[in-house]
Each structure stands twice: as structure tokens, then as C-alpha cells.
Motif scaffolding. Structure first.
Motif, PDB file in Angstrom:
ATOM      1  N   ARG A 744      -7.672  -9.176  -2.804  1.00 45.23           N
ATOM      2  CA  ARG A 744      -7.626  -8.540  -3.963  1.00 45.23           C
ATOM      3  C   ARG A 744      -6.459  -7.211  -3.710  1.00 45.23           C
ATOM      4  O   ARG A 744      -6.141  -6.555  -4.654  1.00 45.23           O
ATOM      5  CB  ARG A 744      -9.052  -7.609  -4.119  1.00 45.23           C
ATOM      6  N   ASP A 745      -5.962  -7.331  -2.356  1.00 43.95           N
ATOM      7  CA  ASP A 745      -4.733  -6.365  -2.150  1.00 43.95           C
ATOM      8  C   ASP A 745      -4.980  -5.086  -2.448  1.00 43.95           C
ATOM      9  O   ASP A 745      -4.347  -4.438  -3.289  1.00 43.95           O
ATOM     10  CB  ASP A 745      -3.561  -6.986  -2.656  1.00 43.95           C
ATOM     11  N   VAL A 746      -6.078  -4.501  -1.939  1.00 46.25           N
ATOM     12  CA  VAL A 746      -6.508  -3.051  -2.559  1.00 46.25           C
ATOM     13  C   VAL A 746      -5.690  -1.924  -1.801  1.00 46.25           C
ATOM     14  O   VAL A 746      -5.970  -0.822  -2.266  1.00 46.25           O
ATOM     15  CB  VAL A 746      -7.984  -3.006  -2.481  1.00 46.25           C
ATOM     16  N   PHE A 747      -4.627  -2.486  -0.896  1.00 40.68           N
ATOM     17  CA  PHE A 747      -4.209  -1.229  -0.216  1.00 40.68           C
ATOM     18  C   PHE A 747      -2.712  -0.792  -0.667  1.00 40.68           C
ATOM     19  O   PHE A 747      -1.991  -0.276   0.048  1.00 40.68           O
ATOM     20  CB  PHE A 747      -4.071  -1.446   1.222  1.00 40.68           C
ATOM     21  N   THR A 748      -2.237  -1.423  -1.734  1.00 41.08           N
ATOM     22  CA  THR A 748      -0.884  -1.200  -2.348  1.00 41.08           C
ATOM     23  C   THR A 748      -0.668  -0.080  -2.392  1.00 41.08           C
ATOM     24  O   THR A 748       0.859   0.477  -2.220  1.00 41.08           O
ATOM     25  CB  THR A 748      -0.664  -2.085  -3.431  1.00 41.08           C
ATOM     26  N   LYS A 749      -1.437   0.919  -2.746  1.00 42.54           N
ATOM     27  CA  LYS A 749      -0.850   2.518  -3.110  1.00 42.54           C
ATOM     28  C   LYS A 749      -0.642   3.378  -1.706  1.00 42.54           C
ATOM     29  O   LYS A 749      -0.009   4.221  -1.974  1.00 42.54           O
ATOM     30  CB  LYS A 749      -1.881   2.917  -3.674  1.00 42.54           C
ATOM     31  N   TYR A 750      -0.867   2.727  -0.732  1.00 42.67           N
ATOM     32  CA  TYR A 750      -0.610   3.346   0.566  1.00 42.67           C
ATOM     33  C   TYR A 750       0.660   3.111   1.148  1.00 42.67           C
ATOM     34  O   TYR A 750       1.574   1.892   0.848  1.00 42.67           O
ATOM     35  CB  TYR A 750      -1.496   3.251   1.600  1.00 42.67           C
ATOM     36  N   PRO A 752       3.413   2.395   4.298  1.00 42.20           N
ATOM     37  CA  PRO A 752       3.224   1.091   5.355  1.00 42.20           C
ATOM     38  C   PRO A 752       2.415   1.359   6.587  1.00 42.20           C
ATOM     39  O   PRO A 752       1.572   0.572   6.995  1.00 42.20           O
ATOM     40  CB  PRO A 752       4.968   0.823   6.073  1.00 42.20           C
ATOM     41  N   GLN A 753       2.540   2.694   7.117  1.00 43.59           N
ATOM     42  CA  GLN A 753       1.868   3.047   8.435  1.00 43.59           C
ATOM     43  C   GLN A 753       0.192   2.960   7.900  1.00 43.59           C
ATOM     44  O   GLN A 753      -0.804   2.526   8.664  1.00 43.59           O
ATOM     45  CB  GLN A 753       2.208   4.302   8.959  1.00 43.59           C
ATOM     46  N   ALA A 754       0.008   3.582   6.769  1.00 41.82           N
ATOM     47  CA  ALA A 754      -1.602   3.614   6.221  1.00 41.82           C
ATOM     48  C   ALA A 754      -2.130   2.285   6.113  1.00 41.82           C
ATOM     49  O   ALA A 754      -3.291   2.068   6.204  1.00 41.82           O
ATOM     50  CB  ALA A 754      -1.686   4.768   5.075  1.00 41.82           C
ATOM     51  N   ALA A 760      -5.897  -2.978  10.238  1.00 42.85           N
ATOM     52  CA  ALA A 760      -6.595  -3.134  11.414  1.00 42.85           C
ATOM     53  C   ALA A 760      -7.937  -2.685  11.536  1.00 42.85           C
ATOM     54  O   ALA A 760      -8.792  -3.143  12.217  1.00 42.85           O
ATOM     55  CB  ALA A 760      -5.800  -2.046  12.470  1.00 42.85           C
ATOM     56  N   LEU A 761      -8.271  -1.800  10.606  1.00 43.85           N
ATOM     57  CA  LEU A 761      -9.749  -1.329  10.384  1.00 43.85           C
ATOM     58  C   LEU A 761     -10.533  -3.053   9.661  1.00 43.85           C
ATOM     59  O   LEU A 761     -11.548  -2.935  10.271  1.00 43.85           O
ATOM     60  CB  LEU A 761      -9.892  -0.122   9.577  1.00 43.85           C
ATOM     61  N   LEU A 762      -9.949  -3.223   8.953  1.00 41.52           N
ATOM     62  CA  LEU A 762     -10.648  -4.534   8.364  1.00 41.52           C
ATOM     63  C   LEU A 762     -11.028  -5.689   9.483  1.00 41.52           C
ATOM     64  O   LEU A 762     -11.741  -6.198   9.421  1.00 41.52           O
ATOM     65  CB  LEU A 762      -9.621  -5.249   7.314  1.00 41.52           C
ATOM     66  N   GLU A 763      -9.776  -5.698  10.305  1.00 41.95           N
ATOM     67  CA  GLU A 763      -9.947  -6.748  11.461  1.00 41.95           C
ATOM     68  C   GLU A 763     -10.960  -6.291  12.270  1.00 41.95           C
ATOM     69  O   GLU A 763     -11.713  -6.871  12.878  1.00 41.95           O
ATOM     70  CB  GLU A 763      -8.680  -6.891  12.332  1.00 41.95           C
ATOM     71  N   LYS A 764     -11.257  -5.015  12.832  1.00 35.11           N
ATOM     72  CA  LYS A 764     -12.378  -4.602  13.535  1.00 35.11           C
ATOM     73  C   LYS A 764     -13.605  -4.780  12.884  1.00 35.11           C
ATOM     74  O   LYS A 764     -14.538  -5.208  13.475  1.00 35.11           O
ATOM     75  CB  LYS A 764     -12.175  -2.960  13.643  1.00 35.11           C
ATOM     76  N   TYR A 765     -13.581  -4.639  11.515  1.00 30.68           N
ATOM     77  CA  TYR A 765     -14.843  -4.944  11.027  1.00 30.68           C
ATOM     78  C   TYR A 765     -15.160  -6.580  11.135  1.00 30.68           C
ATOM     79  O   TYR A 765     -16.442  -7.057  11.402  1.00 30.68           O
ATOM     80  CB  TYR A 765     -14.837  -4.711   9.341  1.00 30.68           C
ATOM     81  N   ALA A 796      -0.836   9.839   7.736  1.00 25.89           N
ATOM     82  CA  ALA A 796      -0.414   9.069   7.144  1.00 25.89           C
ATOM     83  C   ALA A 796      -0.935   8.635   5.690  1.00 25.89           C
ATOM     84  O   ALA A 796      -0.621   8.219   4.603  1.00 25.89           O
ATOM     85  CB  ALA A 796      -0.189   7.588   7.936  1.00 25.89           C
ATOM     86  N   PHE A 797      -2.264   9.381   5.682  1.00 27.05           N
ATOM     87  CA  PHE A 797      -3.233   9.391   4.520  1.00 27.05           C
ATOM     88  C   PHE A 797      -3.205  10.794   3.711  1.00 27.05           C
ATOM     89  O   PHE A 797      -3.816  10.844   3.138  1.00 27.05           O
ATOM     90  CB  PHE A 797      -4.289   9.091   5.060  1.00 27.05           C
ATOM     91  N   GLY A 798      -2.327  11.643   4.260  1.00 20.58           N
ATOM     92  CA  GLY A 798      -2.208  12.955   3.941  1.00 20.58           C
ATOM     93  C   GLY A 798      -3.151  14.058   4.411  1.00 20.58           C
ATOM     94  O   GLY A 798      -3.618  14.980   3.870  1.00 20.58           O
ATOM     95  N   GLY A 799      -3.908  13.736   5.556  1.00 21.33           N
ATOM     96  CA  GLY A 799      -4.770  14.502   6.255  1.00 21.33           C
ATOM     97  C   GLY A 799      -6.267  13.765   6.211  1.00 21.33           C
ATOM     98  O   GLY A 799      -6.346  12.681   6.013  1.00 21.33           O
ATOM     99  N   LYS A 800      -7.117  14.495   6.846  1.00 19.24           N
ATOM    100  CA  LYS A 800      -8.485  13.947   7.280  1.00 19.24           C
ATOM    101  C   LYS A 800      -9.177  13.542   5.973  1.00 19.24           C
ATOM    102  O   LYS A 800      -9.849  12.308   5.990  1.00 19.24           O
ATOM    103  CB  LYS A 800      -9.317  14.786   8.094  1.00 19.24           C
TER     104      LYS A 800
END
Length: 819
Positions: A744-750, A752-754, A760-765, A796-800
Motif C-alpha cells: 500500500r506504500d503508506v510512507f510516501t509522505k515522509y 528518506p530517513q523517516a 526498519a520498524l516494519l521489519e522488526k515487527y 526526521a519526523f519533526g520531533g517526538k
């Protein structure tokens, strides 16, 4: 100050404790706060072992140390003054405390459990709390104590300065015995389950009476402690009875050096010389009843003492003989009939032939196996029932069948009562050894201390040989891996101390007939195997007791009992009070560990009626003469196969009843009680910011998702486990869920680093099943450490807040599809 905004602890500190102190109670000696009096029940669910919540009283008030007389249950000020009373009364019943109070900081509600007050329950102001003298006067009247008996009751407990305190039920037992004796009762029976510290309890009773001048004004108090196991006497002298010091001796001619619990060694003091002459200068004597009596008059050493020599006699495990009128123990007790006599037992014996209560009277205190497990002081257990075809169907020899010696085998049906007693089928012994070994291998721990109970010493020898052959690799490592410990086997008996020592690795597997069935404190025993019939409920409880000790240092919280002979039919007896947490009966091709498949239909089973007096004949005790008469000739028949034929799984439900149910059904029913529908679960899951919290709540209630995941054999997310098991939804694996998010490629709005962090979080899961993805600590491990510092990655996400928002969107995407 707004009292209604204060916590319960603040109410205790600012209002209740000051009121108690104003009434004259000594805060340092008489008042204890937050008194935890149970350990919390050990809950076993598959591979997950948890402890339930320990019970805690807010305040317990003591007239003297270990003499509790009042209990206070506190609530915060948003509750009414009496809201804690029902809980307080429940705790007071357990702790045997007569005076009960509830408070919210405005005042007290007082409940008098003695029934002497009118009304029984009344309201008191904060300044009207009773003084210690007032409550003790009420206590004295309730117990019927006069001046002399009061002095005995108030005699101090022994305190060794280490901080060790008796458990609540030991306090109840000691106080009940002391009060009974103080009021003139000279026969006292205490019933305490195996593993609950009967010897330590006996020590505190003896100590208080020994120190009490009122109990024996002449001051030369003499005590006899009787048991029927040498190891019990020796360990008692160097451990629990150690404070008696030079006043204590053993009625034996054999000198011995014993190691204490703290690792130091001590030589036992003996009261007999080589000619069996008695040194009467001691005050506390310990002895084996076999050592001071016997069938011949010259063996009756106890008669060398005058009838009034002992003031107090304590009989350990008194169910094993003292109750029978013609027993050796009764002969000793009758000789010293003027002494106060206390019987200690885990299993009071009551049959038409033998009665403990006829001799000692009704127990003054009882603490059962069931209560010990419920409180968390004793280990629960699983049962594996193995049904062998020859035991169930019997064996009838073919016409002309010859035994090993070439003699024709009598043509009749042989059953479980015959096997290994009059007829030996070696294939059956080999099968039993194979199944025991299979369990040890499947459990992942082949070094767990194990006791195998056999029909007799010869059967124990054959079982030893069969186990050696099945475990030859570990026997090569150490020849003591398997040993027989019976009354006639000196080499085996010499290893008994090593077997029960938690620090000693060898021996591991021990075969026996009766020597280890009673009185042996095997704290780390994790497996008990029954390959002989147990006709007596008393002996059955004693054998179960070999495994009930908890040993937290080695994480021994429960044990397993494998039953090859149907002995666990005793569970159906109303006299049995400590049912297992699980019963599993494997089929012919099933693993020995509980269960992976749906259970078979339950089979009825006939309870084995008790054989009167069988448990009172000890055949493996060192020093006993061999039974008279010709030995029974055993018939050995080779080549007769044996196989496993039955399977059954049972669990305890919430009401403590055994129900036939698989682990999967059990989990499904438990989940549906918590989540009424799939929609309700989905709402709860999606609303939870921290998904792991739901899993932790389930585990806190004893519901292990890991165990059901192991059974299904699939790499499923807890979300899918619950949907699939409880609501029959088609599960997706973690890999499938992760791949769907990527598609679904839901990360396009972020940037490259984010995007790299989210990938990587998805791989952890996918690989590790991590649920708390929004925990920034996950960024402190690989592969994130190669991407930048934690601060850089979060920025990279603009803060916590941006990082947490992105992760929550990722979690929503993961659980978007529920088939």
C-alpha cells in the motif's frame, strides 16, 4: 486539606495510624502496616508460569510478636467508613484474628468475631480506638485463659535475629497448640500439608513450652521428638532445632557429621554410648522410633526411661503407625502417657482399623494441600496419565506359554495388581522407561530431579537398568545419573543426601519403592513417576507431597506427575483436597508433554479402593528386619509387547472443578468471556495506543498466548491469535501483514530517513513481533544505530510527537485487514 483527595496510603498515615498510637499501641512492636501474608498463587498455563496477587492486610496489631489480635482494613475517604469490612473479615478468618476494624479516616467500624460484644458491630470515633489492654482482656475471656495459662500463651517465640518469621499459618498452628496445652489439653493433633514446615512449627511450639516456667514449674522440662527417618532427625538437629544447642542429643550410638543449611558442619551429640546406656543429662531428645523399640523386650530402649521422664512428646508424621492400637509408636506413647503428646501429620488416618482422632482428638489446626497451593506456598502440578494396554486389558498367557525358566505359566488373566509383583513383563518395564525418557527429552531438561516409585526393590532395580539403557549418553557423563535408593541398597542410600541437595547435580533419576514416599525434603524434585498401585489415600498424598515444595532459586514452581498405574484415581476421592492444574493422557503416537491435539473422549475410571493399613507397613526403612515367610516367586515372561492406548486432557475451571477441555478450547472460552464479539475486540485493540498492554493484561490473568501459539505452530501476531482462536477469523502471519503494508506504500509522505526508520520498524515487527513500536528505546539497537542517533532519527519526523504519530499510523495500517 481536602480529605477526599487523599490516597488510601495517606489516610493510613495521617488518620488511622495516629488514632491507633493514641490508643496506646506501640508502633515499633505492636503495629505492622501492609502485611503480606500469602505468596500469591502459582498459575500454570502451558509454558507460562505466573504468580497471582499476594493477599495484604493494611494493618495487623499484635499484643506480642506473632500473637495477632486485631486487623484494620483501610479505604480512601471517597468510600464509606465500613466499606472495607467484608474484605477485612475474610482476611481475619484466614489469620485467626478476632477483632476487625474498617476505616476511611473519619472513624472506625468495629466487628467482634468472638460474639461477646453487643452489638457485634458498631461505629467508633477516631479517638475511641480500643487499647491493647482492652482487646487483650476480651481475647483472654474469649479463649478462657486464667493467669497461669495466660503466662504460657504469652511466652515469646524464638527469634534468631535473622529476620526469619513464621508464615501466617505456622503462627496459627503454634498459637492453637500452645493455647490448647495451656488450658490442660494433653493430646494435640496438627494437620499440615507436606512442604509447609511442620518441623519448624514443632520447634516453635517446643521452644515456647520449654521456656515457660508455668508449664513446668520444676524447670527440668524434658522433650522427646520422634520420627521414622534418620535423615529427618539429623537435618532437624542441625537446622530447625539448632537453637536448643547443648541441651539436645540424639538417641543413637552412631556418631555422624552433618552439614547445616549455611554450609558449616557439626557433629551430632549422642545420648547413648556403645553399650546403649542412656545419658539422662539432656533436656531435648530426638530419636527414631525403630531405634528405641522393637518386637523383643531387649530392644525396648524407651523402657529404660521412667514413665514420667518426658514432659512433652512430639511425633512427626504420626499417621504412619502411632494411630494403630498395636503399633510400636502407640507402645511408646502409652509408656509415657503422663506426658503432653503432640501429633504432626499431613494426612490424618481414619479407617475402621486405625484412627488418629480417636487417640489425639480432633485437630486443633489444619492447613491443607489445597490451601497451600492457593496461597502460593506449595507448587501446583500437572498429571500425565499413561494407559498401557496390558494394564487396562489384562494379560492371559497363550496355551503352553513358558516363562524364562521354562515353566508353564498358569492360565489366568493377570492385571495391573500382578505386574512386577507376581508376573514380570519386561517389555512393559522397557516401555515405561522409554516414556519417562521421552518426557525428559521433550521437556528440554534431562537433569530435572525425578523419583520413580516401583512395586518393590527388585522392580526398582530393573527400572534402574532400563533407564540407564535409555539414557546411556548421560550415564557416560556420570554413573550416578540413575540410581536405585531402597532400604537394602547402601550405595543408593549414601546418595540420598545428594539427591535432596539443591546444589548437587547427581543423582538425577532415582528409582525406589517406598523409601522416598514420605518425609524426604526433595525441594527441587520436578518429576514424580508412579509405576505401582497406591491403595492408600494417605500414601498417595505423601507421594504427591514429594514435589510440592517451591524452590524459587532454581525456578521450580510446579512439578509433573506421570501415572502408569491409575493411582491418580484418588483425585476422585472426596478426601483428596489438592487437584492438579492439568491432566493429560497421551495416545500411542502422541508426545509425552501436554497436549498438542484435541483430547479424546473422556473415559470413566474405577477408583481403586484403599487397602486398610497398607501404608503402615514400611518395607524399605533401614534397620527394619526382613518380613518373615518365603519370598513370593516372580514369573518372568519375555516377548509380550505393550503399547499406549488412551488419551485424555483435563483442566481446572475457575470453580476448581476438573473439566475435559483442550488448551485451545480453554483459551477460546477465556477470551470470549473478556471480549463478547469480534467487533468489541477490534474496538479495544484499535483504541489501545500500546498494544502490548492488552497482552500483558491477559498474561496477568494467567492466559498465555505464547502457549497457544506453540500449539498452533504458526508465527502469528497476538492480534491474529485472538481473532483466530476466539472468533474463528482467518489469521494472517506477521509476514503477510508486513507485506500488505509495503504494497500500500503508506510512507510516501515522509523523507528518506523517516521512511528508512519506518521500513526498519516494519521489519522488526515481521521478524520479532515487536508491538511497542512507538517506544523510542527501539531506536537504540541495530539497525537504527547505523542510521543516526536517536535524536536525529526522531527529528526526521519533526520531533517526538511526529514520530509517535507516524508509528501509530503504521500500526493502524498493520491491522487494517481482518479477514
Amino acid at each position: 486539606m481536602d480529605k477526599r483527595s487523599l490516597t488510601e496510603r495517606d489516610i493510613c498515615t495521617k488518620f488511622i495510624l495516629p488514632a491507633v498510637k493514641r490508643a496506646g499501641w506501640d508502633e515499633m512492636v505492636q503495629v505492622r502496616e501492609e502485611v503480606y501474608f500469602t505468596k500469591g498463587r502459582i498459575i500454570v498455563r502451558g509454558k507460562l508460569v505466573t504468580r497471582g496477587k499476594a493477599k495484604k492486610a493494611d494493618f495487623v496489631l499484635y499484643y506480642k510478636p506473632n500473637i495477632p489480635i486485631a486487623l484494620i482494613e483501610a479505604k480512601d475517604n471517597s468510600h464509606s467508613v465500613g466499606d472495607g469490612m467484608q474484605q477485612a473479615l475474610d482476611y481475619a478468618e484466614t489469620l485467626k484474628i478476632p477483632f476487625v476494624f474498617s476505616s476511611n479516616g473519619d472513624g472506625f467500624v468495629f466487628h467482634d468475631r468472638t460474639g461477646a460484644s453487643s452489638p457485634r458491630e458498631l461505629n467508633l470515633g477516631l479517638d475511641a480506638f480500643p487499647s491493647p489492654a482492652d482487646l487483650w482482656a476480651r481475647y483472654r475471656a474469649w479463649k478462657g485463659l486464667d493467669g497461669e495459662s495466660e503466662e504460657i500463651v504469652l511466652q515469646d517465640y524464638h527469634d534468631d535475629g535473622s529476620g526469619k518469621e513464621p508464615r501466617y499459618y505456622q503462627v496459627n498452628a503454634v498459637n492453637a497448640a500452645i493455647e490448647a496445652i495451656a488450658k490442660g489439653q494433653d493430646r494435640v493433633l496438627l494437620v499440615m500439608a507436606t512442604g509447609t514446615g511442620k518441623t519448624y512449627t514443632a520447634f516453635q511450639i517446643i521452644w515456647r513450652l520449654w521456656k515457660s516456667r508455668r508449664w513446668n514449674p520444676e524447670g527440668n522440662k524434658r522433650v522427646l521428638f520422634l520420627a521414622d527417618r534418620n535423615v529427618l532427625i539429623d537435618q532437624t538437629m542441625v537446622n530447625d532445632f539448632r537453637p536448643f544447642g547443648a541441651a539436645m542429643a540424639k538417641l543413637s550410638t552412631n556418631a555422624k557429621t552433618i552439614e547445616r543449611q549455611d554450609g558449616t558442619s557439626v557433629d551430632l551429640t549422642l545420648a547413648l554410648d556403645r553399650k546403649r546406656r542412656i545419658d539422662t543429662a539432656f533436656e531435648v531428645y530426638l530419636g527414631l522410633y525403630q531405634a528405641i523399640t522393637g518386637p523383643e523386650e531387649r530392644q525396648k530402649l524407651f523402657k529404660e526411661f521412667s514413665k514420667d521422664f518426658f514432659d512433652l512428646i512430639v511425633i512427626d508424621e504420626c499417621h504412619r503407625g502411632s494411630a494403630a492400637e498395636d503399633s510400636a509408636w502407640r507402645e511408646i506413647l502409652t509408656h509415657f502417657s503422663g506426658a503432653t503428646q503432640i501429633g504432626l501429620t499431613a494426612t490424618p488416618k481414619e479407617t475402621e482399623y486405625v484412627s488418629n482422632t480417636e487417640y489425639f482428638g480432633e485437630p486443633v489446626f489444619t492447613y491443607s494441600l489445597k490451601q497451600g497451593i492457593s496461597d502460593g506456598f506449595l507448587a501446583p502440578y500437572k498429571v500425565i496419565k499413561v494407559h498401557i494396554d496390558r494394564d487396562v486389558e489384562g494379560y492371559r498367557p497363550e496355551k503352553g506359554q513358558l516363562d524364562r525358566d521354562g515353566n508353564e505359566v498358569e492360565d489366568r488373566i493377570y492385571n495391573a495388581k500382578d505386574f512386577d509383583r507376581t508376573l514380570v513383563l519386561d517389555d512393559r518395564t522397557l516401555l515405561t522407561a522409554k516414556k519417562i525418557t521421552a518426557f525428559l527429552k521433550e521437556s528440554g531438561d534431562r537433569y530435572q530431579k525425578t523419583i520413580v516409585f516401583c512395586v518393590d526393590q527388585e522392580h526398582a532395580a530393573r527400572m534402574r537398568q532400563a533407564l540407564i539403557n535409555e539414557n546411556s549418553d548421560l550415564v557416560t557423563e556420570n554413573a550416578r545419573y540413575v540410581m536405585r535408593i531402597t532400604g537394602s541398597d547402601k550405595e543408593g542410600q549414601d546418595q540420598l543426601g545428594n539427591f535432596i541437595d539443591p546444589e548437587s547435580k547427581w543423582p538425577v533419576l532415582v528409582t525406589t519403592s517406598r523409601l522416598l514416599s514420605t518425609g524426604v525434603d526433595a525441594q527441587t524434585c520436578r518429576l514424580i513417576v508412579l509405576d505401582r498401585e497406591i491403595g492408600s489415600m494417605t500414601e498417595f498424598k505423601q507421594i504427591v507431597g514429594r514435589g510440592t515444595r517451591v524452590h524459587e532459586d532454581t525456578r521450580k514452581f510446579y512439578f509433573t506427575l506421570i501415572d502408569f498405574r491409575g493411582a491418580t484415581a484418588h483425585f476422585a476421592d472426596p478426601d483428596f483436597d489438592g487437584d492438579p492444574v492439568q491432566i493429560y493422557a497421551p495416545g500411542a503416537d502422541d508426545p509425552m508433554t501436554p497436549p498438542d491435539e484435541e483430547p479424546a473422549t473422556p473415559e470413566g475410571e474405577d477408583a481403586i479402593p484403599p487397602t486398610p493399613g497398607e501404608d503402615e507397613t514400611i518395607v524399605d526403612q533401614p534397620g527394619l528386619p526382613l518380613p518373615s515367610g518365603d519370598p513370593v516367586r516372580k514369573i518372568y515372561v519375555d516377548g509380550v509387547g505393550a503399547r499406549i492406548i488412551a488419551e485424555r486432557v483435563e483442566y481446572l475451571d475457575e470453580n476448581g472443578k476438573l473439566v475435559t477441555e483442550s488448551l485451545r478450547d480453554f483459551t477460546k472460552n477465556a477470551l470470549r468471556k473478556r471480549f463478547a464479539s469480534l467487533d468489541e475486540f477490534l474496538k479495544r485493540w484499535n483504541a489501545a495506543e500500546r498494544k502490548q498492554a492488552i497482552v500483558e493484561e491477559l498474561e496477568a490473568e494467567g492466559l498465555s498466548l505464547d502457549a497457544i501459539a506453540d500449539e498452533l505452530g504458526k508465527n502469528l501476531d497476538p492480534f491474529d491469535l485472538i481473532c483466530h482462536v476466539a472468533f474463528d477469523a482467518k489469521p494472517l502471519t506477521r509476514r503477510e501483514r508486513a507485506e500488505n503494508v509495503k504494497k500500500r506504500d503508506v510512507f510516501t509522505k515522509y523523507g528518506p530517513q523517516a521512511r528508512a526508520v519506518l521500513d526498519a520498524l516494519l521489519e522488526k515487527y515481521r521478524d520479532e513481533g515487536v508491538l511497542n513500536l512507538d517506544d523510542a528505546n527501539v531506536l537504540k539497537v541495530t539497525p537504527f544505530t547505523d542510521m543516526g542517533s536517536v535524536v536525529q532519527l526522531i527529528n526526521a519526523f519533526g520531533g517526538k510527537a511526529g514520530f509517535e504519530k507516524a508509528v501509530h499510523e503504521l500500526q493502524d495500517a498493520l491491522y487494517q485487514e481482518t479477514a
